[in-house]
Design a protein around this motif. Structure first.
Motif, short mmCIF file in Angstrom:
data_model
loop_
_atom_site.label_atom_id
_atom_site.label_comp_id
_atom_site.label_asym_id
_atom_site.label_seq_id
_atom_site.Cartn_x
_atom_site.Cartn_y
_atom_site.Cartn_z
N LEU A 215 0.86 -1.19 0.00
CA LEU A 215 0.00 0.00 0.00
C LEU A 215 0.89 1.24 0.00
CD1 LEU A 215 -2.83 -0.77 2.58
CD2 LEU A 215 -2.84 -1.08 0.10
N TYR A 216 0.37 2.30 -0.61
CA TYR A 216 1.10 3.56 -0.64
C TYR A 216 0.20 4.70 -0.19
CZ TYR A 216 4.54 1.04 -3.46
OH TYR A 216 5.48 0.15 -3.90
N VAL A 217 0.74 5.59 0.62
CA VAL A 217 0.10 6.86 0.91
C VAL A 217 1.10 7.94 0.57
CG1 VAL A 217 -1.34 5.90 2.75
CG2 VAL A 217 0.85 6.94 3.32
N HIS A 218 0.60 9.14 0.32
CA HIS A 218 1.53 10.21 -0.05
C HIS A 218 1.14 11.50 0.64
CE1 HIS A 218 -1.79 11.59 -2.30
NE2 HIS A 218 -1.15 12.27 -3.22
N GLY A 219 2.03 12.44 0.57
CA GLY A 219 1.77 13.74 1.17
C GLY A 219 2.93 14.67 0.91
N SER A 220 2.76 15.89 1.40
CA SER A 220 3.85 16.85 1.29
C SER A 220 5.05 16.33 2.07
CB SER A 220 3.40 18.19 1.86
OG SER A 220 4.51 18.95 2.27
N THR A 221 6.23 16.62 1.59
CA THR A 221 7.44 16.24 2.34
C THR A 221 7.46 16.92 3.71
OG1 THR A 221 8.58 17.99 1.13
CG2 THR A 221 8.91 15.75 0.35
N GLY A 222 6.65 17.98 3.88
CA GLY A 222 6.62 18.68 5.16
C GLY A 222 5.57 18.15 6.12
N SER A 223 4.73 17.22 5.68
CA SER A 223 3.64 16.75 6.56
C SER A 223 4.21 15.87 7.67
CB SER A 223 2.59 16.00 5.77
OG SER A 223 2.99 14.68 5.54
N ARG A 224 3.53 15.87 8.79
CA ARG A 224 4.07 15.21 9.99
C ARG A 224 4.36 13.72 9.81
NH1 ARG A 224 0.27 18.59 13.81
NH2 ARG A 224 1.71 20.17 14.56
N PRO A 225 3.37 12.90 9.44
CA PRO A 225 3.67 11.46 9.36
C PRO A 225 4.75 11.15 8.32
CG PRO A 225 1.48 11.94 8.49
CD PRO A 225 1.96 13.18 9.15
N LEU A 226 4.76 11.91 7.23
CA LEU A 226 5.77 11.65 6.19
C LEU A 226 7.17 11.96 6.72
CD1 LEU A 226 4.71 10.67 3.39
CD2 LEU A 226 2.99 11.95 4.60
N ARG A 227 7.28 13.09 7.45
CA ARG A 227 8.58 13.43 8.03
C ARG A 227 8.99 12.40 9.07
NH1 ARG A 227 7.55 19.41 9.70
NH2 ARG A 227 6.83 18.14 11.43
N MET A 228 8.01 12.01 9.91
CA MET A 228 8.32 11.06 10.98
C MET A 228 8.82 9.72 10.42
SD MET A 228 5.09 11.88 13.51
CE MET A 228 5.46 10.67 14.78
N ALA A 229 8.25 9.32 9.29
CA ALA A 229 8.65 8.03 8.72
C ALA A 229 10.10 8.06 8.24
CB ALA A 229 7.72 7.67 7.56
N GLY A 230 10.56 9.25 7.87
CA GLY A 230 11.93 9.36 7.39
C GLY A 230 12.93 9.53 8.50
N GLN A 231 12.42 9.94 9.67
CA GLN A 231 13.35 10.28 10.76
C GLN A 231 13.43 9.23 11.86
OE1 GLN A 231 11.63 13.96 11.97
NE2 GLN A 231 12.65 15.18 10.40
N ALA A 232 12.29 8.72 12.24
CA ALA A 232 12.23 7.93 13.46
C ALA A 232 12.53 6.46 13.20
CB ALA A 232 10.86 8.06 14.10
N ALA A 233 13.10 5.80 14.17
CA ALA A 233 13.22 4.35 14.16
C ALA A 233 12.27 3.83 15.23
CB ALA A 233 14.65 3.92 14.45
N PRO A 234 11.23 3.05 14.82
CA PRO A 234 10.26 2.58 15.82
C PRO A 234 10.96 1.72 16.87
CG PRO A 234 9.53 2.09 13.58
CD PRO A 234 10.94 2.55 13.48
N GLU A 235 10.36 1.67 18.03
CA GLU A 235 10.89 0.89 19.15
C GLU A 235 11.25 -0.52 18.71
OE1 GLU A 235 9.44 0.09 23.72
OE2 GLU A 235 8.25 1.38 22.41
N GLY A 236 12.42 -0.97 19.02
CA GLY A 236 12.82 -2.33 18.71
C GLY A 236 13.30 -2.53 17.28
N ARG A 237 13.39 -1.44 16.51
CA ARG A 237 13.85 -1.58 15.13
C ARG A 237 14.97 -0.57 14.88
NH1 ARG A 237 9.57 -3.97 11.29
NH2 ARG A 237 7.89 -4.53 12.67
N ALA A 238 15.92 -0.98 14.06
CA ALA A 238 17.06 -0.11 13.79
C ALA A 238 16.80 0.82 12.61
CB ALA A 238 18.30 -0.96 13.51
#
Lengths: 234, 234
Positions: free
Chosen positions: B71-94
């Motif tokens: 599945l794909y979702v999209h958004g502005s590169t400035g939107s919160r979830p999109l930014r978070m996906a590029g920055q954060a490492a979820p708990e227990g994952r590198a």
């Protein structure tokens, strides 16, 4: 102080924006107007309820109802979010409750631009952040269940058998106050780049709406039970 | 949402159930059948995407598209979830990524029972749990954006100007693999208690469906641009 008194009347007819109800972009599509928020909520009956379980998000569709500045959702006393609301105390809070995000969305149109990039949807949505609490007061619980039924079909609660003691005991109701709330909406036509206007692609808006079909009566209706007026008007 | 159960047909082409895709109740309404899951997903274009921000749940409506088991979702590169996906490492994952729950729901009918308790909704929903990753491969990104447009109106991607370099750079795309997936559905009629059947309340199902109105053409269409066939067929 605890009690059944209604909260003081708001001094304005808008919800106060907070850090998480101000969008990072398209801020001009956001609204905090109570009348608009209520209208969007009252047009729907299925919300998407988000909560956190074991650190991960969960989003479930569920029915909801509104009574003034309170939203209600219900479920089996055994269902996960209902149990969690009665057991857990959210981070930073002493009282039991479940941190939730409740979202209601209506799709009004498909916006087909000449460029793929400017394709969009006309929609109206409401996002409510807050802590949901289990309703323990019997009168509030009954009123909430009536509101849930009347949200689906206005007038229906009065034309059905109310929940009995056993059913009430098997049903848990969560209350979420409308405090941290925003609406977001897109309306209008396509928004193409000027240099794309001459492209030979059809552009415009396809309206989308919810449509009801002819009610299908149960085979075992009591003799003489006709279609009620509130259904004929749907 | 309570009522009669639709047992899931056993199949070998199914998603493996996990702790969080097996419901605590109404388990016989759950299905892991890939064909059913794909059909529910392909009928929609707006999902509710849940993620966790500062420990609290957030649920936002957004467009989605499917390509095979992704599945794909999209958004502005400035939107919160999109930014978070590029920055954060979820708990227990590198690896970077955003833990999400993506839910799609179709309402098919209002189930009006004689008792308030047995009121329900006929619906089909799909819930996807997983970690969403930003798509960096340009070809995958283009295919994802085509899928997003074609999900709204099949055939539309080929009849629009594709995203240019600047638009692609402004758009972030998240991929969510279909691995931890379940469908849940309710079909059929009312499920009243036997002792309620003689009550004088109308009972039955009101069908609900999505309806499209007459397409409203943009005022500035290039001369000779007619309504495309894929819109006439909607």
């Amino acid at each position: 102080m605890q009690g059944t008194e209604q909260p003081a009347a708001p001094t304005t007819d808008a919800y106060a924006p907070t850090g998480r109800t101000v969008p990072t972009r398209s801020a001009d599509r956001a609204s905090y107007d109570k009348e608009l928020v209520h209208a969007i909520l009252d047009e729907g009956y299925v919300c998407h309820l988000g909560f956190v379980r074991d650190g991960a998000p969960v989003v479930l569709p569920t029915l909801y109802g509104r009574v003034g500045e309170r939203l209600y959702v219900h479920g089996s006393t055994g269902s996960r979010p209902l149990r969690m609301a009665g057991q857990a105390a959210p981070e930073g809070r002493a009282e039991p409750g479940l941190a939730v995000c409740l979202t209601v969305t209506h799709v009004d149109g498909l916006v087909l631009a000449r460029s793929a990039f400017h394709h969009s949807i006309n929609y109206r949505s409401v996002v409510v952040h807050g802590v949901a609490h289990q309703v323990t007061d019997p009168e509030e619980k009954r009123a909430a269940l009536d509101a849930l039924v009347d949200h689906v079909v206005p007038g229906r609660a009065a034309d059905s058998r109310p929940a009995n003691t056993k059913e009430l005991a098997a049903t848990a109701v969560l209350r979420l106050d409308l405090e941290e709330v925003s609406a977001k909406l897109r309306t209008g036509g396509v928004n193409d780049e000027p240099e794309d206007l001459a492209l030979p692609h059809w552009a415009g808006v396809v309206p989308v709406r919810r449509e009801y079909g002819t009610p299908l009566a149960d085979a075992d209706l009591a003799p003489g039970t006709g279609l009620p007026g509130y259904l004929a008007e749907l």
